[in-house]
Motif scaffolding. Structure first.
Motif, PDB file in Angstrom:
ATOM      1  N   SER A 281       0.830  -1.210   0.000  1.00  0.00           N
ATOM      2  CA  SER A 281       0.000   0.000   0.000  1.00  0.00           C
ATOM      3  C   SER A 281       0.861   1.255   0.000  1.00  0.00           C
ATOM      4  O   SER A 281       0.565   2.230  -0.700  1.00  0.00           O
ATOM      5  CB  SER A 281      -0.922  -0.007   1.225  1.00  0.00           C
ATOM      6  N   ASP A 282       1.935   1.245   0.770  1.00  0.00           N
ATOM      7  CA  ASP A 282       2.841   2.402   0.809  1.00  0.00           C
ATOM      8  C   ASP A 282       3.472   2.648  -0.558  1.00  0.00           C
ATOM      9  O   ASP A 282       3.621   3.794  -0.992  1.00  0.00           O
ATOM     10  CB  ASP A 282       3.936   2.182   1.853  1.00  0.00           C
ATOM     11  N   ALA A 283       3.848   1.570  -1.226  1.00  0.00           N
ATOM     12  CA  ALA A 283       4.467   1.706  -2.554  1.00  0.00           C
ATOM     13  C   ALA A 283       3.486   2.306  -3.558  1.00  0.00           C
ATOM     14  O   ALA A 283       3.880   3.048  -4.460  1.00  0.00           O
ATOM     15  CB  ALA A 283       4.961   0.345  -3.040  1.00  0.00           C
ATOM     16  N   GLU A 284       2.202   1.995  -3.391  1.00  0.00           N
ATOM     17  CA  GLU A 284       1.188   2.555  -4.282  1.00  0.00           C
ATOM     18  C   GLU A 284       1.138   4.075  -4.158  1.00  0.00           C
ATOM     19  O   GLU A 284       1.062   4.796  -5.158  1.00  0.00           O
ATOM     20  CB  GLU A 284      -0.182   1.960  -3.971  1.00  0.00           C
ATOM     21  N   TYR A 285       1.195   4.571  -2.929  1.00  0.00           N
ATOM     22  CA  TYR A 285       1.175   6.020  -2.729  1.00  0.00           C
ATOM     23  C   TYR A 285       2.430   6.670  -3.303  1.00  0.00           C
ATOM     24  O   TYR A 285       2.371   7.756  -3.899  1.00  0.00           O
ATOM     25  CB  TYR A 285       1.025   6.348  -1.246  1.00  0.00           C
ATOM     26  N   GLU A 286       3.575   6.030  -3.155  1.00  0.00           N
ATOM     27  CA  GLU A 286       4.800   6.561  -3.746  1.00  0.00           C
ATOM     28  C   GLU A 286       4.683   6.592  -5.272  1.00  0.00           C
ATOM     29  O   GLU A 286       5.173   7.513  -5.930  1.00  0.00           O
ATOM     30  CB  GLU A 286       5.988   5.695  -3.329  1.00  0.00           C
ATOM     31  N   MET A 287       4.040   5.570  -5.821  1.00  0.00           N
ATOM     32  CA  MET A 287       3.852   5.511  -7.266  1.00  0.00           C
ATOM     33  C   MET A 287       3.045   6.686  -7.772  1.00  0.00           C
ATOM     34  O   MET A 287       3.359   7.269  -8.824  1.00  0.00           O
ATOM     35  CB  MET A 287       3.179   4.187  -7.643  1.00  0.00           C
ATOM     36  N   PHE A 288       2.000   7.077  -7.049  1.00  0.00           N
ATOM     37  CA  PHE A 288       1.163   8.183  -7.515  1.00  0.00           C
ATOM     38  C   PHE A 288       1.922   9.503  -7.533  1.00  0.00           C
ATOM     39  O   PHE A 288       1.660  10.361  -8.389  1.00  0.00           O
ATOM     40  CB  PHE A 288      -0.106   8.293  -6.674  1.00  0.00           C
ATOM     41  N   ASP A 289       2.853   9.694  -6.627  1.00  0.00           N
ATOM     42  CA  ASP A 289       3.693  10.889  -6.675  1.00  0.00           C
ATOM     43  C   ASP A 289       4.516  10.903  -7.955  1.00  0.00           C
ATOM     44  O   ASP A 289       4.647  11.935  -8.633  1.00  0.00           O
ATOM     45  CB  ASP A 289       4.622  10.939  -5.457  1.00  0.00           C
ATOM     46  N   ASN A 290       5.079   9.756  -8.307  1.00  0.00           N
ATOM     47  CA  ASN A 290       5.865   9.646  -9.525  1.00  0.00           C
ATOM     48  C   ASN A 290       4.999   9.823 -10.763  1.00  0.00           C
ATOM     49  O   ASN A 290       5.398  10.450 -11.751  1.00  0.00           O
ATOM     50  CB  ASN A 290       6.573   8.291  -9.557  1.00  0.00           C
ATOM     51  N   LYS A 291       3.765   9.296 -10.725  1.00  0.00           N
ATOM     52  CA  LYS A 291       2.838   9.425 -11.848  1.00  0.00           C
ATOM     53  C   LYS A 291       2.528  10.890 -12.144  1.00  0.00           C
ATOM     54  O   LYS A 291       2.518  11.330 -13.301  1.00  0.00           O
ATOM     55  CB  LYS A 291       1.545   8.658 -11.562  1.00  0.00           C
ATOM     56  N   LEU A 292       2.278  11.665 -11.102  1.00  0.00           N
ATOM     57  CA  LEU A 292       1.970  13.087 -11.276  1.00  0.00           C
ATOM     58  C   LEU A 292       3.139  13.799 -11.928  1.00  0.00           C
ATOM     59  O   LEU A 292       2.948  14.628 -12.838  1.00  0.00           O
ATOM     60  CB  LEU A 292       1.646  13.717  -9.915  1.00  0.00           C
ATOM     61  N   GLU A 293       4.344  13.484 -11.485  1.00  0.00           N
ATOM     62  CA  GLU A 293       5.531  14.109 -12.053  1.00  0.00           C
ATOM     63  C   GLU A 293       5.690  13.767 -13.534  1.00  0.00           C
ATOM     64  O   GLU A 293       5.969  14.641 -14.363  1.00  0.00           O
ATOM     65  CB  GLU A 293       6.769  13.649 -11.275  1.00  0.00           C
TER      66      GLU A 293
END
Length: 310
Positions: A281-293
């Protein structure tokens, strides 16, 4: 406790976090329904997923950035968990229609909630029954290839990778790098080029993810456009270097239609008391930060849409 040993009640409570809006609703039919609603009352509607990424837009929401934490709009909840947010504008609604429009929207949210719960329970019940049949009828050593692999991509399926997570935890392996890899704008390909091309995109990303991985990496497809990669005893910088290679391979891929791109989120399990499921779950949230960038980077939209001109 293994994936199939979790009680059905607990499974229902926990597994909803793995579902996105597109997993619960037929998006084309939902779009038609919301369009009729918007036309009837003059409202504008924006549907986002639980994280605020836009799923459907009816009206002009240019420049509007959903804030699902501070201003969540109307929440759509399934299995007592928020799966989406509905933002509504009444600017063009005649005053005499506003009350009726709000009532109709409230009923629509209730309908989406009921439908989402029905779809979710049906899928989880069917899956649970299938898994019980497998468990009662066969030993793990007699598993067929299709019971461990995702049919479309050849990587592990969700059930099996969760079994592997259990094995890592029982063996107290640390550190473990946990990587969430999500295909950017898979829905754009599906909407504009159809199922065949969207499946080809998933297969292409899977091939890149596998090609850049070492033999000991554990790779699974845990959702339609989401891959999970586990690196047992990861060395410093190994996961980051792997993700850079995967993203670079996507960037240089040449095709008339497909413009592969992925967002990646990396976290580490460094303590045996930590749980891999929480790290996922934590990795999913990190992924969304990268997606926005990535989605805001120069040239991204032009590369994504180049296939429309072919």
């Amino acid at each position: 406790m293994g994936y199939r040993e979790v009680s059905f009640e607990k499974r229902i409570k926990e597994n909803i976090k793995n579902y996105a809006i597109k997993n619960l609703y037929a998006m084309d039919m939902l779009a038609e329904y919301l369009q009729v609603l918007a036309d009837a009352y003059g409202i504008e509607l924006l549907l986002t997923d639980r994280h605020g990424e836009k799923a459907l837009e009816i009206g002009d929401f240019a420049g509007f950035e959903p804030d699902v934490e501070k201003k969540p709009g109307e929440k759509i909840r399934v299995a007592d968990r928020t799966v989406g947010h509905m933002y509504v504008r009444y600017d063009n609604v005649p005053e005499e229609k506003k009350e009726d429009a709000k009532k109709m929207l409230g009923k629509s949210i209730q309908l989406l909630t009921a439908l989402g719960n029905e779809v979710y329970m049906h899928r989880e019940s069917a899956s649970y029954i299938d898994e019980l049949e497998v468990k009662l009828g066969k030993e793990n050593s007699q598993r067929k290839c299709g019971e461990t692999e995702d049919i479309l991509t050849g990587v592990y399926n969700k059930n099996y990778i969760e079994d592997r997570m259990q094995q890592l935890e029982q063996a107290e392996v640390i550190p473990v790098a946990v990587i969430n890899i999500n295909i950017n704008d898979w829905k754009f390909v599906y909407d504009n080029f159809g199922v065949e091309k969207s499946d080809s995109l998933i297969q292409l990303i899977a091939s890149i993810v596998k090609k850049e991985a070492k033999d000991e990496y554990i790779i699974g497809r845990i959702d339609g456009d989401v891959f999970l990669v586990l690196i047992p005893q990861a060395e410093d910088g190994e996961a980051e270097d792997y993700c850079r290679r995967v993203q670079a391979a996507c960037q240089v891929y040449e095709d008339d239609v497909l413009a592969p791109s992925v967002a990646a989120g990396i976290v580490y399990k460094t303590n045996v008391e930590e749980h891999l499921a929480e790290k996922v779950s934590d990795a999913e949230y990190e992924m969304f930060d990268n997606k926005l960038e990535i989605k805001n980077s120069p040239g991204y939209q032009e590369r994504l849409q180049r296939g429309l001109t072919k």
